[in-house]
Design a protein around this motif. Structure first.
Motif, PDB file in Angstrom:
ATOM      1  N   ASP A  54       0.843  -1.194   0.000  1.00 34.63           N
ATOM      2  CA  ASP A  54       0.000   0.000   0.000  1.00 34.63           C
ATOM      3  C   ASP A  54       0.874   1.237   0.000  1.00 34.63           C
ATOM      4  O   ASP A  54       1.975   1.226   0.544  1.00 34.63           O
ATOM      5  CB  ASP A  54      -0.867   0.050   1.278  1.00 34.63           C
ATOM      6  CG  ASP A  54      -1.817  -1.137   1.379  1.00 34.63           C
ATOM      7  OD1 ASP A  54      -2.246  -1.443   2.499  1.00 34.63           O
ATOM      8  OD2 ASP A  54      -2.074  -1.768   0.328  1.00 34.63           O
TER       9      ASP A  54
ATOM     10  N   GLU B 282       0.594   5.478   0.930  1.00 31.64           N
ATOM     11  CA  GLU B 282      -0.279   6.420   1.641  1.00 31.64           C
ATOM     12  C   GLU B 282      -1.112   7.184   0.606  1.00 31.64           C
ATOM     13  O   GLU B 282      -0.603   7.520  -0.479  1.00 31.64           O
ATOM     14  CB  GLU B 282       0.581   7.414   2.427  1.00 31.64           C
ATOM     15  CG  GLU B 282      -0.156   8.039   3.597  1.00 31.64           C
ATOM     16  CD  GLU B 282       0.821   8.722   4.545  1.00 31.64           C
ATOM     17  OE1 GLU B 282       1.589   9.577   4.066  1.00 31.64           O
ATOM     18  OE2 GLU B 282       0.845   8.349   5.740  1.00 31.64           O
ATOM     19  N   CYS B 283      -2.373   7.414   0.907  1.00 34.06           N
ATOM     20  CA  CYS B 283      -3.317   7.979  -0.064  1.00 34.06           C
ATOM     21  C   CYS B 283      -2.770   9.274  -0.669  1.00 34.06           C
ATOM     22  O   CYS B 283      -2.391  10.202   0.050  1.00 34.06           O
ATOM     23  CB  CYS B 283      -4.664   8.269   0.617  1.00 34.06           C
ATOM     24  SG  CYS B 283      -5.880   8.912  -0.573  1.00 34.06           S
TER      25      CYS B 283
ATOM     26  N   CYS C 189      -5.406  12.370   0.361  1.00 32.23           N
ATOM     27  CA  CYS C 189      -5.580  12.910   1.728  1.00 32.23           C
ATOM     28  C   CYS C 189      -4.352  12.695   2.596  1.00 32.23           C
ATOM     29  O   CYS C 189      -4.373  12.976   3.786  1.00 32.23           O
ATOM     30  CB  CYS C 189      -6.796  12.245   2.384  1.00 32.23           C
ATOM     31  SG  CYS C 189      -6.538  10.473   2.645  1.00 32.23           S
TER      32      CYS C 189
ATOM     33  N   LEU D 127     -11.505   8.358  -1.944  1.00 31.91           N
ATOM     34  CA  LEU D 127     -10.633   7.538  -2.815  1.00 31.91           C
ATOM     35  C   LEU D 127     -10.053   6.343  -2.046  1.00 31.91           C
ATOM     36  O   LEU D 127     -10.077   5.227  -2.521  1.00 31.91           O
ATOM     37  CB  LEU D 127      -9.488   8.396  -3.376  1.00 31.91           C
ATOM     38  CG  LEU D 127      -8.481   7.640  -4.291  1.00 31.91           C
ATOM     39  CD1 LEU D 127      -9.181   7.209  -5.576  1.00 31.91           C
ATOM     40  CD2 LEU D 127      -7.277   8.506  -4.603  1.00 31.91           C
ATOM     41  N   CYS D 128      -9.560   6.585  -0.802  1.00 31.67           N
ATOM     42  CA  CYS D 128      -8.927   5.486  -0.051  1.00 31.67           C
ATOM     43  C   CYS D 128      -9.916   4.811   0.884  1.00 31.67           C
ATOM     44  O   CYS D 128      -9.538   4.069   1.788  1.00 31.67           O
ATOM     45  CB  CYS D 128      -7.723   6.025   0.742  1.00 31.67           C
ATOM     46  SG  CYS D 128      -8.182   7.273   1.974  1.00 31.67           S
TER      47      CYS D 128
ATOM     48  N   TRP E 117      -4.940   4.575   3.030  1.00 31.98           N
ATOM     49  CA  TRP E 117      -3.973   3.801   2.246  1.00 31.98           C
ATOM     50  C   TRP E 117      -4.577   3.353   0.923  1.00 31.98           C
ATOM     51  O   TRP E 117      -5.794   3.121   0.837  1.00 31.98           O
ATOM     52  CB  TRP E 117      -3.543   2.541   3.027  1.00 31.98           C
ATOM     53  CG  TRP E 117      -2.740   2.839   4.258  1.00 31.98           C
ATOM     54  CD1 TRP E 117      -3.199   2.907   5.540  1.00 31.98           C
ATOM     55  CD2 TRP E 117      -1.332   3.121   4.320  1.00 31.98           C
ATOM     56  NE1 TRP E 117      -2.188   3.226   6.403  1.00 31.98           N
ATOM     57  CE2 TRP E 117      -1.020   3.362   5.694  1.00 31.98           C
ATOM     58  CE3 TRP E 117      -0.294   3.191   3.372  1.00 31.98           C
ATOM     59  CZ2 TRP E 117       0.268   3.664   6.112  1.00 31.98           C
ATOM     60  CZ3 TRP E 117       0.990   3.491   3.807  1.00 31.98           C
ATOM     61  CH2 TRP E 117       1.277   3.729   5.163  1.00 31.98           C
ATOM     62  N   LEU E 118      -3.737   3.254  -0.091  1.00 36.01           N
ATOM     63  CA  LEU E 118      -4.166   2.771  -1.412  1.00 36.01           C
ATOM     64  C   LEU E 118      -3.337   1.533  -1.766  1.00 36.01           C
ATOM     65  O   LEU E 118      -2.100   1.604  -1.728  1.00 36.01           O
ATOM     66  CB  LEU E 118      -3.913   3.851  -2.480  1.00 36.01           C
ATOM     67  CG  LEU E 118      -4.744   5.132  -2.375  1.00 36.01           C
ATOM     68  CD1 LEU E 118      -4.172   6.193  -3.313  1.00 36.01           C
ATOM     69  CD2 LEU E 118      -6.200   4.848  -2.718  1.00 36.01           C
TER      70      LEU E 118
ATOM     71  N   LEU F  97      -4.721   6.787 -10.707  1.00 42.13           N
ATOM     72  CA  LEU F  97      -4.227   7.533  -9.536  1.00 42.13           C
ATOM     73  C   LEU F  97      -3.380   8.715  -9.978  1.00 42.13           C
ATOM     74  O   LEU F  97      -3.492   9.816  -9.471  1.00 42.13           O
ATOM     75  CB  LEU F  97      -3.412   6.605  -8.624  1.00 42.13           C
ATOM     76  CG  LEU F  97      -4.226   5.528  -7.888  1.00 42.13           C
ATOM     77  CD1 LEU F  97      -3.301   4.566  -7.154  1.00 42.13           C
ATOM     78  CD2 LEU F  97      -5.208   6.177  -6.922  1.00 42.13           C
TER      79      LEU F  97
END
Ligand SMILES: Cc1ccc(OCc2nc(C(=O)N[C@H]3CCS(=O)(=O)C3)cs2)cc1
Length: 337
Positions: A257, A259-260, A263, A270-271, A276-277, A315
């Motif tokens: 992952d 970090e988004c 944000c 989104l996350c 986390w993404l 993204l």
């Protein structure tokens, strides 16, 4: 006599009103054609007395000649005018700037794939490609994916026949690569992959990039270092984390992952408020996989990873609809380079 003279005056008047070749040609037929007015008069002359016929006949001929000359002269004049008009309409102003065809551009998927490839090339990775039509051995068995695994089902995989599939990931390229080469090596293999999936977040064809590094003493630390460096190059310096996971072809496995990007970890749509993404999957290559390509799992080890290109492109560019990549709408495609 009166009729002939009247016709002559009528034609003279009409000629002053006619402005097009077409009208003039119609008039010529109306007067002098097979069923023309003057032609009828000439035919009617047989009813005249023998002393009148030569006189009227001469008059008729004079008028016919007059009308013919007038019409022909007018035809030359009108054709000349129409020619000049056509010439002026067709004038090409060569001083005008060229219309041009606009600049070509790369598709956002292609541009993202090139961007990601370059990062690995800078880290010494080779780039390999392979066939999109694959054997079930290269696509499943060699990757330690058992016959009963759900990914082999028809609802996930396009079968050509029971031994041939549209590849569901680019892993078969790595199998072929290992069949051709010996360790140590590091490689990535971007390309199209196919899954029998079609909904708002899946298209039957999409793009993936997998990677593989095999050699003596390759450890999970190498995996973390290389993939963290990669993610920082893609998204800028961001925190990353590795969550334990399972894949048949890697052990241990992890999901990576970042970090988004929106944000920065606070939590957003989104996350899904996790901060986390998920970016990719990875893990240490399962010894069974090394064995399937006759590598000595006691001498070499390796790590592998895989990511979806569309997801990264979405993204990077803030795209929220996967299907936009495949609608071929220039208003969308023009925005990216
Ligand atoms: C010989 C060999 C050995 C191991 C290999 O592992 C490739 C890997 N792929 C993943 C992974 O998570 N992939 C998915 C990410 C999103 S996706 O595009 O849907 C596919 C983890 S490890 C490949 C080849």
């Amino acid at each position: 006599r009166e009729i002939i003279n009247a016709l002559k005056d009528e034609v003279a008047t009409n000629l002053t009103l006619i402005i097009s070749v077409k009208e003039l040609e119609d008039l010529k037929i109306e007067i002098l054609g097979k069923k023309g007015k003057l032609t009828d008069i000439m035919k009617g002359m047989r009813n005249l007395s023998k002393e009148e016929r030569p006189v009227i006949g001469q008059l008729a001929n004079e008028v016919r000649d007059f009308i013919t000359n007038e019409i022909d002269a007018k035809m030359i004049e009108l054709k000349g005018i129409e020619k000049l008009k056509r010439m002026s309409d067709e004038i090409i102003d060569i001083t005008l700037p060229g219309r041009g065809t606009g600049t070509g551009r790369l598709h956002p998927i292609t541009e993202t794939m090139d961007f990601l490839k370059d990062i690995f090339i800078e880290m010494g990775f080779d780039v390999a490609a392979g066939p999109e039509l694959e054997t079930t051995f290269n696509n499943f068995d060699a990757l330690n994916i058992p016959e009963t695994h759900s990914s082999r089902d028809l609802q996930d995989t396009f079968y050509i026949d029971n031994k041939t599939v549209l590849r569901t990931h680019t892993s078969p390229v790595q199998i072929r690569y290992m069949q051709d080469k010996t360790a140590p090596f590091r490689m990535v293999c971007p390309g199209k992959v196919y899954r029998s999936d079609y909904d708002v977040s899946h298209t039957p064809m999409f793009h993936q990039m997998e990677g593989l590094m095999v050699g003596e003493n390759i450890s999970f630390a190498n995996l973390k270092a290389i993939l963290t460096e990669f993610v920082n190059k893609v998204f800028g310096e961001t925190n990353v984390r590795f969550r334990p996971h399972f894949f048949p072809f890697t052990e241990p496995s992890a999901e990576m992952d970042v970090e988004c990007v929106i944000c920065k970890g606070k939590g957003c749509r989104l996350c899904k408020n996790t901060g986390w993404l998920e970016i990719m999957g990875c893990g240490m290559v399962d010894p069974e996989v090394l064995k399937s390509v006759d590598y000595d799992a006691d001498k070499v080890s390796g790590f592998a990873f895989g990511m979806g290109i569309e997801r990264i492109a979405m993204l990077r560019h803030g795209i929220d609809d996967l299907r936009a990549f495949y609608d071929n709408d220039m208003r969308f495609l023009k925005q990216f380079n």
